[in-house]
Design a protein around this motif. Structure first.
Motif, PDB file in Angstrom:
ATOM      1  N   TYR A  14      29.886  55.723  23.290  1.00 53.18           N
ATOM      2  CA  TYR A  14      29.363  54.538  22.615  1.00 53.18           C
ATOM      3  C   TYR A  14      30.115  53.293  23.085  1.00 53.18           C
ATOM      4  CZ  TYR A  14      26.771  52.335  18.787  1.00 53.18           C
ATOM      5  OH  TYR A  14      25.901  51.573  18.050  1.00 53.18           O
TER       6      TYR A  14
ATOM      7  N   HIS B 126      32.147  58.938  20.580  1.00 51.29           N
ATOM      8  CA  HIS B 126      32.586  57.568  20.324  1.00 51.29           C
ATOM      9  C   HIS B 126      33.007  56.858  21.610  1.00 51.29           C
ATOM     10  CE1 HIS B 126      32.078  57.444  16.055  1.00 51.29           C
ATOM     11  NE2 HIS B 126      32.752  58.566  15.910  1.00 51.29           N
TER      12      HIS B 126
ATOM     13  N   ALA C  58      29.252  48.448  18.205  1.00 47.53           N
ATOM     14  CA  ALA C  58      30.284  49.388  18.652  1.00 47.53           C
ATOM     15  C   ALA C  58      31.568  49.217  17.847  1.00 47.53           C
ATOM     16  CB  ALA C  58      30.570  49.194  20.137  1.00 47.53           C
TER      17      ALA C  58
END
Length: 111
Positions: free
Chosen positions: A51, A48, A10
């Motif tokens: 994630y 994002h 990540a």
């Protein structure tokens, strides 16, 4: 070990680091503010953030129409140490500093 690998994956993306930088600096931030500062599309920002949530690095909560994101409380010691170090590193990174400057402008405008 798998959770730690997930965190490193990540963190291995500039966009996610920029988002985390903004969250570190504000404590809690709206998606629209992230988009405004980073100039990311809504789709890219959401992808994002998802994630980061899946890696247990950020939490979210809804307030009215807004979805607000904050740094997740670390569940293991390794997460806590990594986040502390990352926060320190982002305090001196040129891109992170540029985003912080833009964030300050937005705050001063009343955003």
């Amino acid at each position: 070990m798998k959770e730690l690998a997930k965190v490193f994956k990540a963190l291995a993306d500039e966009s996610r680091l920029r988002i985390l930088n903004l969250i570190f600096r504000t404590g809690e931030i709206c998606v629209c503010d992230i988009e405004s500062i980073t100039r990311f599309t809504q789709t890219k920002t959401s992808r994002h953030l998802l994630y980061l949530r899946n890696a247990q690095l950020v939490d979210s909560r809804q307030q009215g129409l807004w979805m607000l994101y904050s740094v997740a409380k670390p569940k293991i010691k390794e997460h806590e140490k990594l986040l502390k170090y990352l926060k320190e590193v982002l305090q001196i990174n040129p891109v992170a500093l540029k985003d912080a400057k833009e964030l300050s402008k937005n705050i001063n405008k009343g955003c």
